[in-house]
Design an enzyme around this catalytic site. Structure first.
Site, PDB file in Angstrom:
ATOM      1  CD  GLN A  27      -5.022  -2.613  10.571  1.00  0.00           C
ATOM      2  OE1 GLN A  27      -6.418  -2.600  11.383  1.00  0.00           O
ATOM      3  NE2 GLN A  27      -4.630  -2.750   9.229  1.00  0.00           N
ATOM      4  N   GLY A  28      -1.812  -3.510  15.689  1.00  0.00           N
ATOM      5  CA  GLY A  28      -1.882  -4.435  16.967  1.00  0.00           C
ATOM      6  C   GLY A  28      -2.386  -5.384  17.041  1.00  0.00           C
ATOM      7  N   GLY A  29      -2.806  -6.102  16.307  1.00  0.00           N
ATOM      8  CA  GLY A  29      -3.331  -7.702  15.670  1.00  0.00           C
ATOM      9  C   GLY A  29      -1.859  -8.427  16.279  1.00  0.00           C
ATOM     10  CG  ASP A  61      -7.994  -5.563  -0.330  1.00  0.00           C
ATOM     11  OD1 ASP A  61      -9.611  -5.191   0.167  1.00  0.00           O
ATOM     12  OD2 ASP A  61      -7.683  -4.625   1.360  1.00  0.00           O
ATOM     13  N   GLY A  91      -4.411  -6.680   9.688  1.00  0.00           N
ATOM     14  CA  GLY A  91      -4.120  -5.947  11.131  1.00  0.00           C
ATOM     15  C   GLY A  91      -3.093  -6.728  12.229  1.00  0.00           C
ATOM     16  CE  LYS A  94     -11.729  -3.481   2.566  1.00  0.00           C
ATOM     17  NZ  LYS A  94     -10.254  -2.963   2.681  1.00  0.00           N
ATOM     18  CG  ASP A 142     -21.874   0.207  -6.369  1.00  0.00           C
ATOM     19  OD1 ASP A 142     -23.123  -0.092  -7.015  1.00  0.00           O
ATOM     20  OD2 ASP A 142     -21.003   1.314  -6.317  1.00  0.00           O
ATOM     21  CG  ASP A 187      -1.647  -1.208   1.157  1.00  0.00           C
ATOM     22  OD1 ASP A 187      -2.275  -1.551   0.171  1.00  0.00           O
ATOM     23  OD2 ASP A 187      -2.035  -1.677   2.786  1.00  0.00           O
TER      24      ASP A 187
HETATM   25  P1  BMP Z   1      -1.417  -2.740   6.937  1.00  0.00           P
HETATM   26  O1  BMP Z   1      -0.798  -4.203   7.739  1.00  0.00           O
HETATM   27  O2  BMP Z   1      -0.311  -1.717   7.003  1.00  0.00           O
HETATM   28  O3  BMP Z   1      -2.182  -2.396   8.570  1.00  0.00           O
HETATM   29  O4  BMP Z   1      -2.142  -3.415   6.182  1.00  0.00           O
HETATM   30  C1  BMP Z   1      -3.520  -4.142   6.227  1.00  0.00           C
HETATM   31  C2  BMP Z   1      -3.654  -4.048   5.032  1.00  0.00           C
HETATM   32  O5  BMP Z   1      -5.376  -5.326   5.334  1.00  0.00           O
HETATM   33  C3  BMP Z   1      -5.024  -2.580   4.037  1.00  0.00           C
HETATM   34  O6  BMP Z   1      -4.453  -2.963   2.764  1.00  0.00           O
HETATM   35  C4  BMP Z   1      -6.201  -2.793   4.301  1.00  0.00           C
HETATM   36  O7  BMP Z   1      -7.167  -2.204   3.866  1.00  0.00           O
HETATM   37  C5  BMP Z   1      -6.328  -3.877   4.244  1.00  0.00           C
HETATM   38  N1  BMP Z   1      -7.457  -4.492   5.424  1.00  0.00           N
HETATM   39  C6  BMP Z   1      -7.438  -4.109   6.992  1.00  0.00           C
HETATM   40  O8  BMP Z   1      -6.436  -3.863   7.378  1.00  0.00           O
HETATM   41  N2  BMP Z   1      -8.387  -4.077   7.485  1.00  0.00           N
HETATM   42  C7  BMP Z   1      -9.405  -4.859   7.129  1.00  0.00           C
HETATM   43  O9  BMP Z   1     -10.877  -5.472   7.774  1.00  0.00           O
HETATM   44  C8  BMP Z   1      -9.236  -5.548   5.679  1.00  0.00           C
HETATM   45  C9  BMP Z   1      -8.525  -5.119   4.870  1.00  0.00           C
HETATM   46  O10 BMP Z   1      -8.246  -5.828   3.220  1.00  0.00           O
END
Ligand code: BMP
Length: 250
Positions: free
Chosen positions: A209-211, A83, A205, A85, A88, A23
């Site tokens: 994102q903390g996962g 991706d 995540g 998503k 529509d 990304d």
């Molecule tokens: P990152 O590891 O930098 O947080 O990126 C996660 C990727 O997964 C991004 O492309 C985001 O748009 C996608 N994504 C997400 O983070 N959470 C979701 O629930 C669904 C996703 O597609």
């Protein structure tokens, strides 16, 4: 080879269940292509697929992405996921799916919330006639996702959380995978209990994102979707290596 076969082959070859979310952002298209390709080359033998999102598509345009990143992914024998998503009405979803598939993507992400009839029916048709994959977004990784995905929905005479209803739809529609946030290990476990070994679970995540990668895998994740934790690391190669695991299907 179908999308499923490609990702399993790459996972087993590279001892990895990491899908790289590429990304990258930046104002200069030439540099963006160069940076994307550099990272992909650096981690290409440590991942099992590449996921592209709107960052690259909107910055470079689809033909340029196809000609640079998708081409390189193919030479590295890595399947590619768009991706999109999709969410529509039918003809718009179908146009997007066809266009991405015919530009070289091996799978696409769609939202099951659009429903089947004149929603995702044409997307599955476009995928199935081309041997491509459809992955369905079942529980997002962001904190605000709970408000909708954990909502209790009525189904016939019973009640269950929306994400369980979406999981059942993924089975019914014969999707190639389900997406559940790595930040929600309890949801991953529940989804795995519902689907058994029928489908892979893709978990975004991880890290930024903390996962937690191990927690998600122990809960039943098949693949981890990882972006910033790899491409923003001082060494993307070392970051991708740290995530390597023996592939255990599904
Ligand atoms: P990152 O590891 O930098 O947080 O990126 C996660 C990727 O997964 C991004 O492309 C985001 O748009 C996608 N994504 C997400 O983070 N959470 C979701 O629930 C669904 C996703 O597609």
């Amino acid at each position: 080879m179908s999308f499923d076969e490609m990702i399993m082959a790459a996972a087993s070859r590279n001892h990895s269940r990491t899908v790289l979310a590429l990304d990258l952002e930046g104002p200069d298209p030439a540099r963006l292509v160069e940076k994307s390709q550099t990272i992909l080359r650096e981690v290409g033998n440590l991942i099992c697929a590449v996921k592209i999102n709107r960052q690259l598509i909107l910055s470079l345009g689809l033909p340029k992405v196809a000609d640079s990143v998708l081409k390189l992914a193919k030479t590295l024998s890595l399947p590619t996921i768009m991706d999109a998503k999709l969410n529509d009405v039918g003809h718009t979803n179908e146009f997007m799916a066809r266009t991405y598939f015919d530009s070289g993507f091996d799978a696409i992400i769609a939202s099951p919330v659009a429903g089947w009839e004149n929603g995702l029916d044409g997307v599955f048709k476009a995928a199935n006639t081309r041997g491509k994959g459809v992955l369905l977004l079942t529980y997002m990784s962001n904190p605000g996702a709970e408000a909708f995905y954990s909502l209790i929905g009525k189904q016939g005479s019973g009640e269950k959380p929306v994400f369980e209803i979406l999981t059942e739809l993924a089975l019914e529609w014969k999707a190639q995978g389900i997406i559940v946030g790595a930040t929600k290990p309890r949801v991953i476990s529940r989804v795995r209990a519902i689907i058994g070994a029928a489908l892979p679970i893709y978990c975004p995540g991880v890290g930024t994102q903390g996962g937690d990668a191990k927690e998600a895998l122990n809960a039943g994740a098949t693949y981890l979707i990882v972006g910033r934790t790899i491409y923003n690391a001082p060494s993307p190669n070392a970051a991708a290596k740290a995530l390597q695991v023996q592939p255990v299907p599904p």
